[in-house]
Structures are given as C-alpha cells and as structure tokens.
Design an enzyme around this catalytic site. Structure first.
Site, PDB file in Angstrom:
ATOM      1  N   LYS A  22       0.839  -1.233   0.022  1.00  0.00           N
ATOM      2  CA  LYS A  22      -0.124  -0.112   0.116  1.00  0.00           C
ATOM      3  C   LYS A  22       0.673   1.394   0.154  1.00  0.00           C
ATOM      4  O   LYS A  22       0.513   2.401  -0.807  1.00  0.00           O
ATOM      5  CB  LYS A  22      -0.927  -0.066   1.077  1.00  0.00           C
ATOM      6  CG  LYS A  22      -1.487   1.459   1.477  1.00  0.00           C
ATOM      7  CD  LYS A  22      -2.280   1.340   2.990  1.00  0.00           C
ATOM      8  CE  LYS A  22      -1.596   1.680   4.223  1.00  0.00           C
ATOM      9  NZ  LYS A  22      -1.102   2.862   4.317  1.00  0.00           N
ATOM     10  N   ASN A  23       1.952   1.365   0.628  1.00  0.00           N
ATOM     11  CA  ASN A  23       2.688   2.531   1.145  1.00  0.00           C
ATOM     12  C   ASN A  23       3.824   2.910  -0.236  1.00  0.00           C
ATOM     13  O   ASN A  23       4.281   3.845  -0.239  1.00  0.00           O
ATOM     14  CB  ASN A  23       3.479   2.398   2.253  1.00  0.00           C
ATOM     15  CG  ASN A  23       2.535   2.699   3.419  1.00  0.00           C
ATOM     16  OD1 ASN A  23       1.344   3.016   3.454  1.00  0.00           O
ATOM     17  ND2 ASN A  23       2.947   2.466   4.866  1.00  0.00           N
ATOM     18  N   ARG A  92      -4.055  11.030   5.025  1.00  0.00           N
ATOM     19  CA  ARG A  92      -3.023  11.738   5.054  1.00  0.00           C
ATOM     20  C   ARG A  92      -2.129  11.700   3.868  1.00  0.00           C
ATOM     21  O   ARG A  92      -1.456  12.825   3.476  1.00  0.00           O
ATOM     22  CB  ARG A  92      -2.114  11.607   6.259  1.00  0.00           C
ATOM     23  CG  ARG A  92      -2.638  12.851   7.258  1.00  0.00           C
ATOM     24  CD  ARG A  92      -2.986  12.042   8.720  1.00  0.00           C
ATOM     25  NE  ARG A  92      -4.250  12.708   9.356  1.00  0.00           N
ATOM     26  CZ  ARG A  92      -5.529  12.041   9.296  1.00  0.00           C
ATOM     27  NH1 ARG A  92      -5.528  10.913   8.885  1.00  0.00           N
ATOM     28  NH2 ARG A  92      -6.442  12.779   9.863  1.00  0.00           N
ATOM     29  N   CYS A 116      -4.455  12.858  13.325  1.00  0.00           N
ATOM     30  CA  CYS A 116      -4.991  11.515  13.279  1.00  0.00           C
ATOM     31  C   CYS A 116      -4.676  10.794  14.310  1.00  0.00           C
ATOM     32  O   CYS A 116      -3.739  11.094  15.248  1.00  0.00           O
ATOM     33  CB  CYS A 116      -4.378  10.682  11.990  1.00  0.00           C
ATOM     34  SG  CYS A 116      -3.108   9.730  12.182  1.00  0.00           S
ATOM     35  N   ILE A 331       8.579   6.965  16.581  1.00  0.00           N
ATOM     36  CA  ILE A 331       8.223   7.911  15.463  1.00  0.00           C
ATOM     37  C   ILE A 331       6.846   8.467  15.433  1.00  0.00           C
ATOM     38  O   ILE A 331       6.774   9.795  15.041  1.00  0.00           O
ATOM     39  CB  ILE A 331       7.943   6.748  14.362  1.00  0.00           C
ATOM     40  CG1 ILE A 331       9.335   6.069  14.074  1.00  0.00           C
ATOM     41  CG2 ILE A 331       7.532   7.544  12.939  1.00  0.00           C
ATOM     42  CD1 ILE A 331      10.309   6.621  13.644  1.00  0.00           C
TER      43      ILE A 331
HETATM   44  N1  EPU Z   1       7.035  14.692  10.428  1.00  0.00           N
HETATM   45  C1  EPU Z   1       7.145  16.281  10.638  1.00  0.00           C
HETATM   46  N2  EPU Z   1       6.996  16.820   9.763  1.00  0.00           N
HETATM   47  C2  EPU Z   1       6.568  16.476   8.570  1.00  0.00           C
HETATM   48  C3  EPU Z   1       6.656  15.182   7.962  1.00  0.00           C
HETATM   49  C4  EPU Z   1       6.715  14.129   9.205  1.00  0.00           C
HETATM   50  O1  EPU Z   1       7.299  16.532  11.909  1.00  0.00           O
HETATM   51  O2  EPU Z   1       6.640  17.357   7.377  1.00  0.00           O
HETATM   52  C5  EPU Z   1       7.110  13.761  11.671  1.00  0.00           C
HETATM   53  C6  EPU Z   1       5.896  12.912  11.766  1.00  0.00           C
HETATM   54  O3  EPU Z   1       4.969  13.710  12.869  1.00  0.00           O
HETATM   55  C7  EPU Z   1       6.440  11.906  12.500  1.00  0.00           C
HETATM   56  C8  EPU Z   1       7.862  11.519  12.018  1.00  0.00           C
HETATM   57  O4  EPU Z   1       8.103  12.790  11.479  1.00  0.00           O
HETATM   58  O5  EPU Z   1       6.511  11.757  13.775  1.00  0.00           O
HETATM   59  C9  EPU Z   1       7.938  10.667  10.747  1.00  0.00           C
HETATM   60  O6  EPU Z   1       6.800  10.686   9.807  1.00  0.00           O
HETATM   61  P1  EPU Z   1       6.822  10.514   8.233  1.00  0.00           P
HETATM   62  O7  EPU Z   1       6.670  11.701   7.517  1.00  0.00           O
HETATM   63  O8  EPU Z   1       7.944   9.483   8.027  1.00  0.00           O
HETATM   64  O9  EPU Z   1       5.597   9.542   7.955  1.00  0.00           O
HETATM   65  P2  EPU Z   1       4.622   9.624   6.657  1.00  0.00           P
HETATM   66  O10 EPU Z   1       5.364   9.755   5.756  1.00  0.00           O
HETATM   67  O11 EPU Z   1       3.489  10.492   6.908  1.00  0.00           O
HETATM   68  C10 EPU Z   1       4.930   6.868   6.211  1.00  0.00           C
HETATM   69  C11 EPU Z   1       3.852   5.838   6.066  1.00  0.00           C
HETATM   70  C12 EPU Z   1       3.311   5.484   7.645  1.00  0.00           C
HETATM   71  C13 EPU Z   1       4.476   5.157   8.345  1.00  0.00           C
HETATM   72  C14 EPU Z   1       5.498   6.368   8.709  1.00  0.00           C
HETATM   73  C15 EPU Z   1       6.898   5.817   9.323  1.00  0.00           C
HETATM   74  C16 EPU Z   1       2.795   6.065   4.015  1.00  0.00           C
HETATM   75  C17 EPU Z   1       1.651   6.411   3.261  1.00  0.00           C
HETATM   76  N3  EPU Z   1       2.581   6.204   5.329  1.00  0.00           N
HETATM   77  O12 EPU Z   1       4.026   8.136   6.768  1.00  0.00           O
HETATM   78  O13 EPU Z   1       2.549   4.304   7.413  1.00  0.00           O
HETATM   79  O14 EPU Z   1       4.277   4.640   9.787  1.00  0.00           O
HETATM   80  O15 EPU Z   1       6.018   6.581   7.202  1.00  0.00           O
HETATM   81  O16 EPU Z   1       7.523   5.015   8.705  1.00  0.00           O
HETATM   82  O17 EPU Z   1       3.908   5.622   3.545  1.00  0.00           O
HETATM   83  C18 EPU Z   1       1.046   2.755   7.966  1.00  0.00           C
HETATM   84  O18 EPU Z   1       1.039   2.116   6.966  1.00  0.00           O
HETATM   85  O19 EPU Z   1       0.305   2.412   8.918  1.00  0.00           O
HETATM   86  C19 EPU Z   1       1.462   4.023   8.354  1.00  0.00           C
HETATM   87  C20 EPU Z   1       1.145   4.942   8.963  1.00  0.00           C
END
Ligand code: EPU
Length: 421
Positions: A22-23, A92, A116, A331
């Site tokens: 999915k991701n 998101r 969320c 995280i």
């Molecule tokens: N963060 C910030 N600012 C930003 C972006 C992120 O402060 O602009 C912080 C977040 O709040 C978090 C950390 O950085 O504390 C890491 O977040 P990240 O951006 O890596 O998460 P994401 O890209 O929103 C993806 C996956 C998540 C997975 C995380 C961590 C996708 C669509 N989602 O989310 O997947 O847990 O990376 O690896 O790829 C899941 O599938 O259950 C899921 C939540």
C-alpha cells in the site's frame, strides 16, 4: 459498520500470499501526475487508501482504469491541480500529490491533513523542501497553495528529521526541476526505492535511493511506462503482520511472494523471542514457534530499524512471552491506542510516556474491542486469533484501509474469522 467475529485458539497453518505494498502504491499513483503519457502499475492492492488515492487522481482530471491489481493512469491534462479536504481528511498520504502537481502544473492546492489517531502528522518538512526547490507556498483556508510559475529549480535539501512521504514528495518534484537536487537525510524505506525505480523507468535520473543521500538530475519531461508495467513491491508490513500471527498462534505458516530482505529487524526480534523463521526460497518465509516465548525489547526506528507499523502487532505477541518487554515508540507520539484494548483481553500493559511495558505471559480471552487505527486493528485481529473464546472487533474500516482481503487470507490458513456487515 463492519465488524470481525473471531473464534480464537486455532494455530495458523498452510500458505498465505502477500499483496503489493500500500505505502509503495500510494506514491507510485501520485507519480502518474508527472507525465501526460500512460503509466501502468501492477500488483496494486485493492484497499481503501488506494481507492481514495485513485479518486484523488480522477479529481485532477486524469483517466484511471483498473482491472484487478493492474492500474492504468493517463494524466494527459490536469484540469484541477488540487487535493480537496474531503479526500485528504480520510487519508493523510494525499499530501503526496503536492510535489508532482506543483512540478507539472506550476501550481497546486492541497488541503492540510490535520491530526490523526497516531499523532499530529504535520507536513512542514514537505513544505520547506519544496520552498528550497523554488516553490512559493502559503497557507489559507486550511489549504496549502503552492506556485512555481517559472518551474522548480534543483537545490540542496536537508531534512531535519527523516520523513518517508516527505522524501517521496520532494523526489517527485525534483525529477521535473531544472538542474540537480541533492536530498540529504532522506528516508531509506524500500517504498522510496520502489518509487525511484518507477521514476527511472519513466526517464528520470536518480542515484542513491535507499541511502540517506539521493541525487536527482531534473528533466524537462518524463514519459509513461511505455508498454511495460511497473510492478509494486511486496507489502512488508502485511508480511510482518502474518509472521507475527504465525508465531503468536503457535502455527506453521508459509508466507509467499514477499521480500525477506525488507524485514531483517523483525526477523531478528522473532528469533530472539524463540520463534523459528526460515527462508525456504528468496521470496518466502516460514514461521513456527514453540509454546514458550521469551520477552524481547523493541524500539521503533526508521528503516532498516524496527518499523513503527509493526509495533502494535509485536505488542500483541509480547503478551504471550515470558518476562517484561519494553516497547519504545519513537516515530509517532500516540501510537499505543491498542494497549487499552489488549488489556481488555487480559494483557498486562503499562504505558509510561513513549514506552509500553508488557508483562507476560498472560492468556488472552476473547472480548469486544474497538479498532482505532490501521495497525492497531491488525494487532487486535492477532490477539483475537490467539485468545480463547470469541472476539468481536468493531470499526474494521480501519483495517480495510491497508490490508487486502485479510479475513479471507487468514481463513485460508485455518483462522476462524468472519466479517459481520
Ligand atoms: N514529520 C514532521 N513533519 C513533516 C513530516 C513528518 O514533523 O513534515 C514527523 C511525523 O509527525 C512523524 C515523523 O516525522 O513523527 C515521521 O513521519 P513520516 O513523514 O516518515 O510519516 P509519513 O510519511 O506520514 C509513512 C507511512 C506510515 C509510516 C511512516 C513511518 C505512507 C503512506 N505512510 O508516513 O505508514 O508509519 O511513514 O515510517 O507511506 C501505516 O501504513 O500504518 C503508516 C502509518
């Protein structure tokens, strides 16, 4: 609202097939906005988040067709370079269209996601990286409006914190920027590597994906996949969920069509806990576990560390292990919602800030529980499979966001699980 009814206590046995990630499919679909040509993706999982992303792509004006796991997209013209709130609020990852839209159209309007269940999840890092590429961004009426009328220009970008979709977003923008971009402290997740592989197939020039420094030489245009299809990688989180399910139910489970190399941290922890995990072939894993498991500590980290998306499921496993295990979540700030529900099933868990202490073994007994987010729901399903008696899980729409046909797959391995509609 659908619910799952589970009669626990049956070991999972037989074979179970893993779906596409999915991701990985989410950014791959967003990448289709970078070209007017046709992009074909294979092994796209049929889950709710993917349906939402395809709705979003259709909303921009692109043509989308779908047959089983094959998705074909042509964004010949983008009439509406925007991601409306109604779609973004349910997922998101919609912010993944910000980079491709501003790179292709010079303008984009994307709703801010809001918080969320698992944490605040801001997109400030996406925003500042795109500003480095020359986009002007401002926030108004709950939307981010981005403009780059003269196009984006390559730049050196350093992420203060590792972000997976942030890396993907800026990578998609950089492939159409003028000049070279260096992304430092980039996410090293397999999904980033898969996205880079797709972009390269579309004509982009990218080095270093999978390491923390990615170099991109921008191009004026990208092509489609030109007759070939890009096959999405196996879902490592689904694979990991099944590995833990096999160990927790003391089953003997063969997991096929997966990539063991993406799960080294989990496999090492399963070994430490006493489970036996082998690789019968380069794309399969087999898990068995003795009656007595030992407690193991985990700390979630960016890849290749222990994935936060497997923390909830591992917590369910630790309820069956002897001793105290310390589970540290680094995280997301609020990813322990499953702990209270597991406690209702008999688990002994204490939360102290970002750490959960699980004291085991505690036999689990079936109960009525509520799913609060995607991976929390997976942990409750696993707990239900191991518990004695009947478990009813409410709000399984969370699990439908990311697991393809999970009840059919588990039932195929002997689980007594049924969807109540
Ligand atoms: N963060 C910030 N600012 C930003 C972006 C992120 O402060 O602009 C912080 C977040 O709040 C978090 C950390 O950085 O504390 C890491 O977040 P990240 O951006 O890596 O998460 P994401 O890209 O929103 C993806 C996956 C998540 C997975 C995380 C961590 C996708 C669509 N989602 O989310 O997947 O847990 O990376 O690896 O790829 C899941 O599938 O259950 C899921 C939540």
């Amino acid at each position: 609202m659908d619910r799952f009814l589970i009669h626990g206590g049956t070991p999972l046995e037989g074979a179970i097939l893993v779906s596409g990630s999915k991701n990985s499919a989410l950014p791959a679909i967003a990448a289709c906005l970078l070209t007017g040509e046709t992009v074909t993706l294979d092994r796209v999982p049929q889950v709710r988040d993917i349906r939402t992303m395809l709705d979003l792509i259709r909303h921009t004006g692109a043509e989308v067709s779908q047959e089983e796991g094959r998705v074909t997209i042509q964004a010949r013209e983008i009439a509406h370079p925007e991601a409306p709130y109604d779609l973004v609020k349910t997922m998101r990852a919609s912010s993944l269209v910000l980079g491709p839209l501003v790179a292709r159209c010079g303008v984009a309007r994307v709703s801010l996601p809001g918080g969320c269940a698992i944490g605040a999840r801001p997109i400030n890092l996406h925003v500042s990286a795109l500003e480095h590429l020359g986009a002007e961004l401002r926030q108004e009426h709950g939307y981010i409006e981005a403009r780059a009328p003269g196009g984006l220009r390559g730049a050196e970008i350093h992420f203060d914190r590792i972000t997976v979709t942030g890396t993907e977003d800026v990578l998609m923008a950089a492939v159409l920027a003028n000049g070279e971009t260096v992304i430092d402290n980039a996410a090293r997740e397999p999904e980033v590597v898969d996205l880079a592989r797709l972009l390269v197939a579309m004509g982009a020039s990218i080095d270093g994906a999978g390491s923390s420094t990615i170099r991109v030489r921008g191009a004026a245009k990208l092509s489609g996949t030109r007759g070939a299809a890009h096959s999405i990688i196996a879902d490592r989180i689904e694979t990991g969920t099944f590995l833990i399910a096999g160990a927790l139910t003391r089953g003997d489970l063969l997991i096929t069509d997966c990539d063991p190399g993406h799960l080294r941290a989990l496999i090492a922890k399963l070994h430490q806990a006493g489970a036996e995990v082998t690789e019968p072939s380069p794309d399969s894993l087999r898990v068995r576990a003795p009656r007595k498991l030992s407690s193991v500590d985990i700390t979630t980290e960016e890849h290749p560390g222990f994935a936060t998306e497997l923390q909830a499921q591992f917590m369910a496993l630790m309820t069956a292990a002897e001793g105290i295990s310390f589970i540290t979540e680094t995280i997301f700030e609020n990813r322990f919602m499953h702990a209270q529900e597991l406690a209702r099933m008999g688990a002994n868990i204490r939360i102290e800030g970002r750490q959960a202490l699980v004291a085991g073994p505690t036999p689990l007994s079936g109960a009525q529980v509520i799913a609060s987010d995607l991976r929390a729901s997976a942990s409750l399903v696993l707990a239900g499979l191991a518990a004695h008696g009947e478990t009813v899980i409410d709000r399984v729409y969370h699990i439908d966001r990311g697991y393809e046909k999970i009840e059919a797959k588990l039932a195929g391995a002997g689980a007594r699980i049924r969807r109540l509609s």
